[in-house]
Write a protein that holds these residues in place. Structure first.
Motif, mmCIF file in Angstrom:
data_model
loop_
_atom_site.group_PDB
_atom_site.id
_atom_site.type_symbol
_atom_site.label_atom_id
_atom_site.label_comp_id
_atom_site.label_asym_id
_atom_site.label_seq_id
_atom_site.Cartn_x
_atom_site.Cartn_y
_atom_site.Cartn_z
ATOM 1 N N ASN A 190 27.387 30.230 48.883
ATOM 2 C CA ASN A 190 28.120 29.365 49.804
ATOM 3 C C ASN A 190 29.215 30.158 50.502
ATOM 4 N N ASP A 191 29.629 29.678 51.680
ATOM 5 C CA ASP A 191 30.820 30.228 52.317
ATOM 6 C C ASP A 191 32.045 29.806 51.517
ATOM 7 N N LEU A 192 33.030 30.698 51.448
ATOM 8 C CA LEU A 192 34.239 30.405 50.684
ATOM 9 C C LEU A 192 35.145 29.448 51.437
ATOM 10 N N ARG A 193 35.781 28.555 50.689
ATOM 11 C CA ARG A 193 36.814 27.690 51.248
ATOM 12 C C ARG A 193 38.173 28.359 51.104
ATOM 13 N N GLU A 194 39.056 28.056 52.027
ATOM 14 C CA GLU A 194 40.431 28.530 51.913
ATOM 15 C C GLU A 194 41.283 27.433 51.299
ATOM 16 N N GLY A 195 42.323 27.836 50.592
ATOM 17 C CA GLY A 195 43.229 26.870 50.010
ATOM 18 C C GLY A 195 43.641 27.261 48.606
ATOM 19 N N PRO A 196 44.677 26.595 48.092
ATOM 20 C CA PRO A 196 45.189 26.927 46.760
ATOM 21 C C PRO A 196 44.360 26.285 45.654
ATOM 22 N N LEU A 197 44.668 26.660 44.440
ATOM 23 C CA LEU A 197 44.176 25.989 43.231
ATOM 24 C C LEU A 197 42.670 26.092 43.078
ATOM 25 N N HIS A 198 42.114 27.262 43.388
ATOM 26 C CA HIS A 198 40.729 27.588 43.055
ATOM 27 C C HIS A 198 39.739 26.582 43.664
ATOM 28 N N PRO A 199 39.590 26.577 44.981
ATOM 29 C CA PRO A 199 38.805 25.527 45.648
ATOM 30 C C PRO A 199 37.298 25.764 45.685
ATOM 31 N N ASN A 200 36.812 26.929 45.231
ATOM 32 C CA ASN A 200 35.406 27.269 45.430
ATOM 33 C C ASN A 200 34.552 26.973 44.205
ATOM 34 N N ARG A 201 33.282 26.696 44.466
ATOM 35 C CA ARG A 201 32.315 26.506 43.398
ATOM 36 C C ARG A 201 30.936 26.820 43.951
ATOM 37 N N GLY A 202 30.003 27.145 43.057
ATOM 38 C CA GLY A 202 28.643 27.405 43.493
ATOM 39 C C GLY A 202 28.040 28.585 42.757
ATOM 40 N N PHE A 203 26.888 29.032 43.263
ATOM 41 C CA PHE A 203 26.123 30.099 42.630
ATOM 42 C C PHE A 203 26.593 31.462 43.140
ATOM 43 N N LEU A 204 26.702 32.431 42.220
ATOM 44 C CA LEU A 204 27.121 33.781 42.569
ATOM 45 C C LEU A 204 25.929 34.607 43.040
ATOM 46 N N THR A 205 26.202 35.503 43.963
ATOM 47 C CA THR A 205 25.199 36.462 44.408
ATOM 48 C C THR A 205 25.125 37.615 43.411
ATOM 49 N N PRO A 206 24.113 38.484 43.519
ATOM 50 C CA PRO A 206 24.084 39.671 42.648
ATOM 51 C C PRO A 206 25.338 40.530 42.769
ATOM 52 N N SER A 207 25.880 40.657 44.003
ATOM 53 C CA SER A 207 27.096 41.466 44.147
ATOM 54 C C SER A 207 28.287 40.783 43.497
ATOM 55 N N GLY A 208 28.334 39.435 43.510
ATOM 56 C CA GLY A 208 29.411 38.726 42.834
ATOM 57 C C GLY A 208 29.352 38.912 41.328
ATOM 58 N N ILE A 209 28.144 38.799 40.783
ATOM 59 C CA ILE A 209 27.970 38.988 39.344
ATOM 60 C C ILE A 209 28.330 40.416 38.946
ATOM 61 N N SER A 210 27.898 41.378 39.748
ATOM 62 C CA SER A 210 28.203 42.781 39.433
ATOM 63 C C SER A 210 29.699 43.047 39.464
ATOM 64 N N ARG A 211 30.400 42.428 40.423
ATOM 65 C CA ARG A 211 31.846 42.656 40.504
ATOM 66 C C ARG A 211 32.543 42.153 39.242
ATOM 67 N N VAL A 212 32.137 41.004 38.739
ATOM 68 C CA VAL A 212 32.749 40.481 37.516
ATOM 69 C C VAL A 212 32.510 41.433 36.351
ATOM 70 N N VAL A 213 31.263 41.831 36.151
ATOM 71 C CA VAL A 213 30.917 42.687 35.018
ATOM 72 C C VAL A 213 31.600 44.043 35.132
ATOM 73 N N ASP A 214 31.617 44.620 36.332
ATOM 74 C CA ASP A 214 32.236 45.935 36.519
ATOM 75 C C ASP A 214 33.742 45.884 36.290
ATOM 76 N N ALA A 215 34.375 44.800 36.737
ATOM 77 C CA ALA A 215 35.819 44.673 36.535
ATOM 78 C C ALA A 215 36.150 44.543 35.053
ATOM 79 N N VAL A 216 35.362 43.761 34.335
ATOM 80 C CA VAL A 216 35.594 43.607 32.891
ATOM 81 C C VAL A 216 35.395 44.934 32.175
ATOM 82 N N ALA A 217 34.346 45.668 32.537
ATOM 83 C CA ALA A 217 34.107 46.976 31.912
ATOM 84 C C ALA A 217 35.281 47.914 32.143
#
Length: 402
Positions: free
Chosen positions: A164-191
């Motif tokens: 999905n396209d990201l929404r702007e605004g405070p308090l964590h407004p986004n939800r939906g399915f992550l792309t492969p690049s989104g999933i990779s960013r999470v895993v790489d940052a944690v590592a």
């Protein structure tokens, strides 16, 4: 003893509630700086309590408890409860933890959510640098929490993070399915963060709200090798006025990473199904949102019956919030892991509140004191200098009408 007035004022950026009594004893509580607007609802609660005995805390709460709701709308009721305990402790000359059943520990572990630096462009290298900063903090935290995924600003700094396209605004407004690049960013940052922390400190992850269940399961399974302390609010949480118990249970049974939620929930009734179905491994009620200190203690005891841990939330609750967390955490059962360490929004707060040890945190722990009430007091002369002119009479004992 009778309540004569209840007031709320901003001291710097933090809303502070004060209960006045006819015996010259007052009690205080602090509200998260992120929701000052809730002070506008004080008029709903205060008429129900004027004239009541503040030392009969439960009787007072029975008058107002039904008027609250999920975060942020339980904040005033919760602050009133905390300030009532402060009054009761001062009136009896004992710390609040004695009134809650007595302390079972002399020190309480805290985890870091507030001692932090900027994350730059939110690359894995930036997350590693931030973790190095927090790991080097003089508090010597053994558990450090960082926001990844849909919590904070990883998503807008990662092209194509969601389908999905990201929404702007405070308090964590986004939800939906992550792309492969989104999933990779999470895993790489944690590592990258775990590489900095090493094996002797644990990393907790604030991850949502807003994930889809399949993505959550996939990512948490990939993160199992990193010995994560918990994955927080991955489906629902901060400022989400409902809870997805079935979704959490599906994730919890599919991974060894402990799941965690609850900071937005108000009252024990909203934890019942979450606990009875063992939908998460850790709960994180905030005393400033859940209904106060006695409510949090009841929930902790109930969770302990089901083998569920507790790591109370409180990062934005300031120094009075810290004092309240120390009091209640001293009384919690053995399922307590640690509470989230609040820091003052402005450095001068440390000069207007007295009662903490110096340093406040040593080797990841805070000491439980024995001063009456919440254990802290304002330097009222110093604090007055930071009041908004409209609140100049906040510390007075006479009302404007008098």
């Amino acid at each position: 003893m009778r309540i004569t007035d209840i007031r709320c004022a901003r001291i710097g950026r933090s809303p502070v509630l004060r209960i006045l009594t006819d015996e010259g004893i007052d009690g205080f509580a602090e509200i998260e700086h992120s929701k000052p607007y809730v002070a506008g609802t004080l008029g709903v609660f205060s008429p129900l309590l004027i004239g009541a005995d503040p030392t009969e805390v439960e009787r007072c709460m029975l008058r107002i408890r039904r008027m609250g709701a999920s975060k942020p709308w339980g904040a005033i009721a919760s602050a009133i409860e905390i300030a009532l305990w402060d009054v009761a402790g001062k009136a009896l000359g004992v710390p609040v933890h004695r009134l809650l059943g007595g302390k079972v520990r002399d020190r309480v572990r805290v985890y870091n959510g507030g001692v932090r630096t900027t994350l730059g462009s939110h690359t894995p290298e930036d997350y590693a640098a931030s973790m190095a900063y927090m790991a080097a903090a003089p508090e010597n935290f053994s558990i450090i929490k960082e926001g990844v995924g849909l919590h904070g600003f990883m998503a807008p700094h990662t092209p194509g993070f969601l389908y999905n396209d990201l929404r702007e605004g405070p308090l964590h407004p986004n939800r939906g399915f992550l792309t492969p690049s989104g999933i990779s960013r999470v895993v790489d940052a944690v590592a990258a963060m775990k590489d900095v922390l090493g094996p002797d400190r644990r990393l907790a992850l604030d991850m949502g709200p807003g994930w889809a269940v399949p993505d959550a399961i996939r990512v948490l399974r990939e993160l199992e090798r990193f010995d994560i302390a918990w994955a927080e609010d991955i489906l629902t949480g901060d400022f989400v006025p409902w809870n997805d118990v079935a979704g959490y249970r599906e994730i919890t049974t599919a991974t060894t990473v402990p799941t965690h939620t609850g900071e937005q929930l108000y009252l024990r009734q909203n934890f019942r199904e979450l606990i009875e179905t063992r939908a998460v491994r850790v709960i994180g009620p905030d005393p400033g949102d859940v209904g106060g200190l006695a409510e949090l203690k009841w929930i902790a005891e109930f969770a302990d019956l089901y083998g569920i841990g507790i790591a109370p939330h409180g990062v934005s609750s300031g120094l009075l919030g810290l004092a309240a967390l120390i009091q209640v955490s001293a009384t919690l059962p053995d399922n307590l892991i640690a509470f989230e360490y609040p820091v003052a929004m402005d450095p001068w707060w440390y000069d207007i509140v007295d009662g903490f040890t110096d340093p406040i945190v040593k080797d990841g722990y805070v000491t439980v004191g024995d001063r009456p009430g919440l254990g802290v007091e304002f330097d009222r002369t110093a604090a007055r200098a930071h009041l908004d002119p409209a609140d100049a009479g906040f510390f007075d004992w006479t009302s404007a009408e008098d």
